[in-house]
Design an enzyme around this catalytic site. Structure first.
Site, PDB file in Angstrom:
ATOM      1  N   ASN A  87     -45.319   9.590 -38.308  1.00  0.00           N
ATOM      2  CA  ASN A  87     -46.059   9.068 -39.254  1.00  0.00           C
ATOM      3  C   ASN A  87     -45.974   9.732 -40.749  1.00  0.00           C
ATOM      4  O   ASN A  87     -46.404   8.936 -41.267  1.00  0.00           O
ATOM      5  CB  ASN A  87     -47.342   8.914 -38.872  1.00  0.00           C
ATOM      6  CG  ASN A  87     -48.292  10.411 -37.999  1.00  0.00           C
ATOM      7  OD1 ASN A  87     -47.709  11.493 -37.418  1.00  0.00           O
ATOM      8  ND2 ASN A  87     -49.781  10.495 -39.405  1.00  0.00           N
ATOM      9  N   SER A 110     -52.156  17.463 -52.753  1.00  0.00           N
ATOM     10  CA  SER A 110     -52.411  17.698 -51.673  1.00  0.00           C
ATOM     11  C   SER A 110     -53.315  17.163 -50.167  1.00  0.00           C
ATOM     12  O   SER A 110     -53.250  18.129 -49.767  1.00  0.00           O
ATOM     13  CB  SER A 110     -54.420  18.821 -52.559  1.00  0.00           C
ATOM     14  OG  SER A 110     -55.275  17.177 -52.027  1.00  0.00           O
ATOM     15  N   GLY A 111     -52.632  16.122 -50.064  1.00  0.00           N
ATOM     16  CA  GLY A 111     -52.784  15.505 -48.677  1.00  0.00           C
ATOM     17  C   GLY A 111     -51.548  16.050 -47.815  1.00  0.00           C
ATOM     18  O   GLY A 111     -51.109  16.211 -48.245  1.00  0.00           O
ATOM     19  N   TYR A 112     -52.187  15.290 -47.065  1.00  0.00           N
ATOM     20  CA  TYR A 112     -50.142  15.365 -45.468  1.00  0.00           C
ATOM     21  C   TYR A 112     -49.806  14.493 -45.779  1.00  0.00           C
ATOM     22  O   TYR A 112     -48.259  15.064 -46.283  1.00  0.00           O
ATOM     23  CB  TYR A 112     -51.392  14.591 -44.235  1.00  0.00           C
ATOM     24  CG  TYR A 112     -52.343  15.319 -43.645  1.00  0.00           C
ATOM     25  CD1 TYR A 112     -52.045  17.262 -44.148  1.00  0.00           C
ATOM     26  CD2 TYR A 112     -53.300  15.211 -42.358  1.00  0.00           C
ATOM     27  CE1 TYR A 112     -53.277  17.795 -43.548  1.00  0.00           C
ATOM     28  CE2 TYR A 112     -54.366  16.403 -42.331  1.00  0.00           C
ATOM     29  CZ  TYR A 112     -54.174  17.342 -42.642  1.00  0.00           C
ATOM     30  OH  TYR A 112     -55.197  18.057 -42.055  1.00  0.00           O
ATOM     31  N   CYS A 164     -48.195   3.506 -41.624  1.00  0.00           N
ATOM     32  CA  CYS A 164     -47.281   3.712 -40.668  1.00  0.00           C
ATOM     33  C   CYS A 164     -47.524   3.118 -38.930  1.00  0.00           C
ATOM     34  O   CYS A 164     -46.324   2.988 -38.418  1.00  0.00           O
ATOM     35  CB  CYS A 164     -48.127   5.450 -40.512  1.00  0.00           C
ATOM     36  SG  CYS A 164     -49.622   5.363 -40.071  1.00  0.00           S
TER      37      CYS A 164
HETATM   38  N1  LIG Z   1     -51.337  10.162 -43.224  1.00  0.00           N
HETATM   39  C1  LIG Z   1     -50.481   9.066 -42.988  1.00  0.00           C
HETATM   40  O1  LIG Z   1     -49.657   9.181 -41.482  1.00  0.00           O
HETATM   41  C2  LIG Z   1     -49.660   8.204 -43.545  1.00  0.00           C
HETATM   42  C3  LIG Z   1     -48.941   7.439 -43.335  1.00  0.00           C
HETATM   43  C4  LIG Z   1     -48.289   6.044 -43.682  1.00  0.00           C
HETATM   44  C5  LIG Z   1     -49.138   6.128 -45.410  1.00  0.00           C
HETATM   45  N2  LIG Z   1     -50.079   7.140 -45.542  1.00  0.00           N
HETATM   46  C6  LIG Z   1     -51.461   6.429 -46.646  1.00  0.00           C
HETATM   47  O2  LIG Z   1     -50.900   7.415 -47.865  1.00  0.00           O
HETATM   48  C7  LIG Z   1     -51.465   7.621 -48.796  1.00  0.00           C
HETATM   49  C8  LIG Z   1     -52.018   9.418 -48.530  1.00  0.00           C
HETATM   50  O3  LIG Z   1     -52.150   9.625 -47.499  1.00  0.00           O
HETATM   51  P1  LIG Z   1     -53.182  11.041 -46.505  1.00  0.00           P
HETATM   52  O4  LIG Z   1     -52.924  10.650 -45.125  1.00  0.00           O
HETATM   53  O5  LIG Z   1     -51.955  11.573 -47.321  1.00  0.00           O
HETATM   54  O6  LIG Z   1     -54.609  10.987 -47.201  1.00  0.00           O
HETATM   55  P2  LIG Z   1     -55.161  12.385 -47.857  1.00  0.00           P
HETATM   56  O7  LIG Z   1     -54.617  13.760 -46.879  1.00  0.00           O
HETATM   57  O8  LIG Z   1     -56.623  11.679 -47.332  1.00  0.00           O
HETATM   58  O9  LIG Z   1     -54.815  13.098 -49.668  1.00  0.00           O
HETATM   59  C9  LIG Z   1     -54.815  11.980 -50.018  1.00  0.00           C
HETATM   60  C10 LIG Z   1     -55.277  12.985 -51.531  1.00  0.00           C
HETATM   61  O10 LIG Z   1     -55.699  11.878 -52.845  1.00  0.00           O
HETATM   62  C11 LIG Z   1     -56.040  11.889 -53.602  1.00  0.00           C
HETATM   63  N3  LIG Z   1     -57.384  11.419 -53.763  1.00  0.00           N
HETATM   64  C12 LIG Z   1     -57.986  11.121 -53.311  1.00  0.00           C
HETATM   65  N4  LIG Z   1     -58.565  10.220 -54.215  1.00  0.00           N
HETATM   66  C13 LIG Z   1     -57.749   9.665 -55.444  1.00  0.00           C
HETATM   67  C14 LIG Z   1     -58.256   9.442 -56.684  1.00  0.00           C
HETATM   68  N5  LIG Z   1     -59.517   8.400 -56.475  1.00  0.00           N
HETATM   69  N6  LIG Z   1     -57.240   9.965 -57.390  1.00  0.00           N
HETATM   70  C15 LIG Z   1     -56.605  10.675 -57.711  1.00  0.00           C
HETATM   71  N7  LIG Z   1     -56.298  11.139 -56.669  1.00  0.00           N
HETATM   72  C16 LIG Z   1     -56.651  10.524 -55.380  1.00  0.00           C
HETATM   73  C17 LIG Z   1     -56.454  13.795 -52.689  1.00  0.00           C
HETATM   74  O11 LIG Z   1     -56.151  14.720 -53.366  1.00  0.00           O
HETATM   75  P3  LIG Z   1     -57.029  15.599 -54.692  1.00  0.00           P
HETATM   76  O12 LIG Z   1     -59.021  15.201 -54.557  1.00  0.00           O
HETATM   77  O13 LIG Z   1     -57.289  16.440 -54.259  1.00  0.00           O
HETATM   78  O14 LIG Z   1     -57.188  14.682 -55.763  1.00  0.00           O
HETATM   79  C18 LIG Z   1     -56.452  13.681 -51.490  1.00  0.00           C
HETATM   80  O15 LIG Z   1     -56.104  15.023 -51.006  1.00  0.00           O
HETATM   81  C19 LIG Z   1     -53.106   6.973 -48.152  1.00  0.00           C
HETATM   82  O16 LIG Z   1     -53.252   5.701 -48.918  1.00  0.00           O
HETATM   83  C20 LIG Z   1     -53.059   6.737 -46.559  1.00  0.00           C
HETATM   84  O17 LIG Z   1     -53.495   5.380 -45.695  1.00  0.00           O
HETATM   85  C21 LIG Z   1     -50.611   7.905 -45.287  1.00  0.00           C
END
Ligand SMILES: NC(=O)c1ccc[n+]([C@@H]2O[C@H](COP(=O)([O-])OP(=O)(O)OC[C@H]3O[C@@H](n4cnc5c(N)ncnc54)[C@H](OP(=O)(O)O)[C@@H]3O)[C@@H](O)[C@H]2O)c1
Length: 355
Positions: free
Chosen positions: A322, A14-16, A154
């Site tokens: 990113n 559900s996340g980005y 990123c």
């Molecule tokens: N955004 C970026 O540009 C980027 C770039 C590189 C790496 N990252 C890394 O990629 C990862 C995800 O980033 P994001 O930006 O997509 O974050 P996000 O938008 O906050 O999405 C993370 C998702 O993880 C789920 N979640 C949270 N706690 C959880 C748990 N305990 N067990 C299972 N699911 C859980 C949540 O979904 P539900 O609550 O719906 O289950 C949430 O939608 C992070 O570690 C981030 O540092 C992000």
């Protein structure tokens, strides 16, 4: 007879990052997304959360049931906040299923770096030891045999790709490397906070982490690996008013004065055959140097460089999306490598223009 597709599951769908993985994987000719986990939205249509996927999938989010995931899939992507996958990945690996993790839980080689940068002891240093750092341009051969790929941060990825060639050449001062990064709002994920609320975030050029950013550890780790021990990096991060994109401008100081033609030799040598790294320097037009606006939506990392003889300085700029090269795109690239598929499969995307 149609070829059987690889069944994949996404945790954190559900996340980005999860949404971007879905966009890429639903278009991938050798993959079937069988499970997209969201604890909050289990049972809901995926396209309600990621409306760009409307009419491309009728998938619904699944609850977080690890046994079900392990029974139904061949590969699991974790796109969860830091600190979640470290407790789940060992069990998945034990069942013989491979993992590609977008979080930081398996990125740092030395377990002792986790208390320092993340504030917790690593619970499974034996698993950490086997993780491969997921930058295909630098770790392609190890990724081929990996059971666990730890995708880079990123900001780290943008800094590493621009710095490793010059560090490897051994021609810069190791102890004074500055990386100044600007990042768009999607970098902080889908959960809102006071600082990401629109009236506070809109229009900003905000230094949010002038020193001490966690991605510093990853950049130093890779520079030490490829250029020898002793690299010291100062990473400063700024929030800017775009949704996607990173521009990282690095300042490094050559041991001897250097000319542009020597830099071209170093960077062409490093990236000549890389499908997703472009060296950008045009004489005309608006987009003469690396610019995140140009790579949004694509898996490219654009890199430019310039010599400043006034200060005996080399300036490097790298631009990525990113969420693509900085997250889901590199993850899919690693998946392709693990399975011996064409590395560009499902990633032949051009950026948007204008955007
Ligand atoms: N955004 C970026 O540009 C980027 C770039 C590189 C790496 N990252 C890394 O990629 C990862 C995800 O980033 P994001 O930006 O997509 O974050 P996000 O938008 O906050 O999405 C993370 C998702 O993880 C789920 N979640 C949270 N706690 C959880 C748990 N305990 N067990 C299972 N699911 C859980 C949540 O979904 P539900 O609550 O719906 O289950 C949430 O939608 C992070 O570690 C981030 O540092 C992000």
């Amino acid at each position: 007879m149609s070829e059987e597709r690889l069944k994949v599951a996404l945790v954190g769908a559900s996340g980005y990052g999860g949404g971007e993985l879905l966009r890429l994987l639903l278009n991938h000719p050798k993959v079937e997304v069988s499970i997209a986990v969201s604890r909050r939205l289990a049972g809901e249509y995926v396209f309600r959360t990621h409306p760009n996927l409307r009419s491309r999938t009728n998938l619904r989010f699944s609850p977080m049931e690890l046994d079900n995931i392990m029974n139904e899939t061949d590969l699991v992507f974790f796109s969860t906040p830091h600190g979640v996958s470290k407790d789940l990945v060992p069990k998945v690996l034990e069942s013989g299923i491979k993992v590609i993790d977008l979080s930081a839980d398996f990125r740092l080689r030395n377990p002792e770096d986790y208390p320092r940068w993340y504030g917790w002891e690593h619970p499974c240093p034996d698993v950490l030891k086997k993780a491969v750092y997921g930058i295909p341009e630098l770790h392609r051969e190890e990724i081929q045999d990996a059971n666990l790929v730890a995708c880079p941060g990123c900001l780290a990825l943008s800094g590493i790709l621009e710095l490793v060639p010059i560090a490897k050449a051994g021609i810069i001062e190791k102890e004074k490397i500055i990386v100044d990064s600007k990042i768009g709002s999607s970098g902080s994920g889908e959960s809102p906070s006071p600082s990401t609320h629109h009236p506070e975030r809109s229009g900003v050029v905000r230094p949010y982490m002038p020193a001490g950013h966690r991605h510093t550890a990853e950049i130093e780790q890779e520079l030490n690996l490829f250029g020898g021990e002793g690299h010291k990096v100062g990473l400063s991060a700024h929030a800017v008013d775009i949704v996607r994109g990173i521009l990282s401008t690095a300042h490094v100081f050559p041991l001897e004065p250097i000319e542009m033609k020597s830099l071209w030799k170093v960077y062409r040598g490093a990236y000549r055959d890389e499908p997703f790294v472009r060296l950008v320097r045009d004489q005309k037009g608006v987009y003469r140097l690396a610019d995140p606006k140009v790579v949004v939506g694509s898996n490219f990392c654009d890199i430019s460089f310039e010599v400043d003889s006034h200060l005996n300085r080399v300036i490097l700029c790298s631009a990525i999306d990113n969420l693509v090269k900085g997250a889901a795109g590199s993850a899919v690239q690693s998946m392709n490598i693990i399975h011996g598929w064409e590395e560009t499969l499902g990633l032949e995307l051009m950026g948007f223009h204008p955007v």
